[in-house]
Design a protein around this motif. Sequence first.
Motif, PDB file in Angstrom:
ATOM      1  N   TYR A   1      24.179  61.733  26.817  1.00 51.51           N
ATOM      2  CA  TYR A   1      25.346  62.409  27.253  1.00 51.51           C
ATOM      3  C   TYR A   1      26.305  62.983  26.119  1.00 51.51           C
TER       4      TYR A   1
ATOM      5  N   VAL B   1      18.031  56.035  36.841  1.00 54.61           N
ATOM      6  CA  VAL B   1      18.306  56.535  35.941  1.00 54.61           C
ATOM      7  C   VAL B   1      18.181  55.641  34.816  1.00 54.61           C
TER       8      VAL B   1
ATOM      9  N   GLY C   1      14.618  58.880  34.335  1.00 53.54           N
ATOM     10  CA  GLY C   1      14.412  58.028  35.218  1.00 53.54           C
ATOM     11  C   GLY C   1      13.049  58.063  36.147  1.00 53.54           C
TER      12      GLY C   1
ATOM     13  N   ASN D   1      28.501  66.208  34.764  1.00 54.19           N
ATOM     14  CA  ASN D   1      27.321  65.810  35.596  1.00 54.19           C
ATOM     15  C   ASN D   1      27.043  66.448  36.784  1.00 54.19           C
TER      16      ASN D   1
ATOM     17  N   ASN E   1      24.352  66.804  29.666  1.00 53.66           N
ATOM     18  CA  ASN E   1      23.806  65.503  29.992  1.00 53.66           C
ATOM     19  C   ASN E   1      22.279  65.820  30.133  1.00 53.66           C
TER      20      ASN E   1
ATOM     21  N   TRP F   1      22.562  56.870  22.829  1.00 54.86           N
ATOM     22  CA  TRP F   1      21.921  56.991  24.119  1.00 54.86           C
ATOM     23  C   TRP F   1      22.191  55.486  24.887  1.00 54.86           C
TER      24      TRP F   1
ATOM     25  N   THR G   1      16.682  68.852  38.677  1.00 60.76           N
ATOM     26  CA  THR G   1      15.772  67.719  38.665  1.00 60.76           C
ATOM     27  C   THR G   1      14.478  68.143  38.430  1.00 60.76           C
TER      28      THR G   1
ATOM     29  N   ASN H   1      20.906  52.679  32.192  1.00 60.29           N
ATOM     30  CA  ASN H   1      21.710  52.817  33.743  1.00 60.29           C
ATOM     31  C   ASN H   1      22.999  52.602  33.976  1.00 60.29           C
TER      32      ASN H   1
ATOM     33  N   ARG I   1      16.645  64.823  34.459  1.00 57.71           N
ATOM     34  CA  ARG I   1      17.668  65.548  35.290  1.00 57.71           C
ATOM     35  C   ARG I   1      18.644  66.248  34.300  1.00 57.71           C
TER      36      ARG I   1
ATOM     37  N   GLN J   1      19.239  63.226  31.523  1.00 60.58           N
ATOM     38  CA  GLN J   1      18.827  61.845  32.088  1.00 60.58           C
ATOM     39  C   GLN J   1      17.292  61.667  32.429  1.00 60.58           C
TER      40      GLN J   1
ATOM     41  N   SER K   1      25.228  52.545  31.632  1.00 62.20           N
ATOM     42  CA  SER K   1      25.967  53.191  30.439  1.00 62.20           C
ATOM     43  C   SER K   1      26.126  52.184  29.313  1.00 62.20           C
TER      44      SER K   1
ATOM     45  N   ARG L   1      20.100  57.687  29.291  1.00 61.12           N
ATOM     46  CA  ARG L   1      21.213  58.643  29.303  1.00 61.12           C
ATOM     47  C   ARG L   1      21.710  59.161  28.206  1.00 61.12           C
TER      48      ARG L   1
END
Length: 225
Positions: A84, A79, A181, A129, A177, A41, A134, A44, A123, A179, A46, A82
């Motif tokens: 992904y 975010v 945040g 993506n 994905n 994981w 959301t 923000n 999200r 997210q 990555s 993540r």
Amino acid sequence: MVFGKVMNSMLAVTASLVAVSAVHAATVPFTEDFVATNENWKDNASADLTYVSSGGPDGSSYVATGFNFASAASGDTPVLFRGYDNFDSSSDAFVGNYLSEGVNQFSAYVYHEAAMPLTFFARFSSSVNYPGATALQFVPVMPYTWTQIVIDISPTSPQFISFEGTDFNAVFSGIGNIQIGVSVPDQLAGVDSSIEFALDKPTITPEPASLSLLAMGGLALLRRR
């Protein structure tokens, strides 16, 4: 002519990535406990989330990150976490067709050290993506307290505030994905200070009918054995 070829190539790549998400079977039900690592994981930027061995909502391990709001305006939605497909987060346990797999809820425990309550969002999108959906956790999360956020994944859920020009079925037929945040309040806008955020136990849960089928399948397997 060249532009047309480039566009066709991009569309082909996008279609193939969406197809991968759609055919991959999510692990349902599934909870990521971050037992020994951050399980790929990211934050923000990555970058890898920080793995912490103890202190989560049940005293066990979790993941964390710091975020600086110096460049954030009021109402922005950065975010923080993540998960992904492209990162192989949780070995792609969250990647799949949530419609056919009966996923009807996402939940996670979150924590923050801001000086005020914060509104969290989740999200969900394809591996490229977009499109995405959301959803808001309507009850603000208090600081210094592990709090479970729960998202009702259904077409009639009032928590969804955007499907980005598409609809529920288009998004949840191929999730790649996830997210998580926050919405930036006035008090944090432009604040040049790193604030700690933490995440534990992101979870997808099937509807009761799907759980019954899973249980029946398990009983049948035991009987065969």
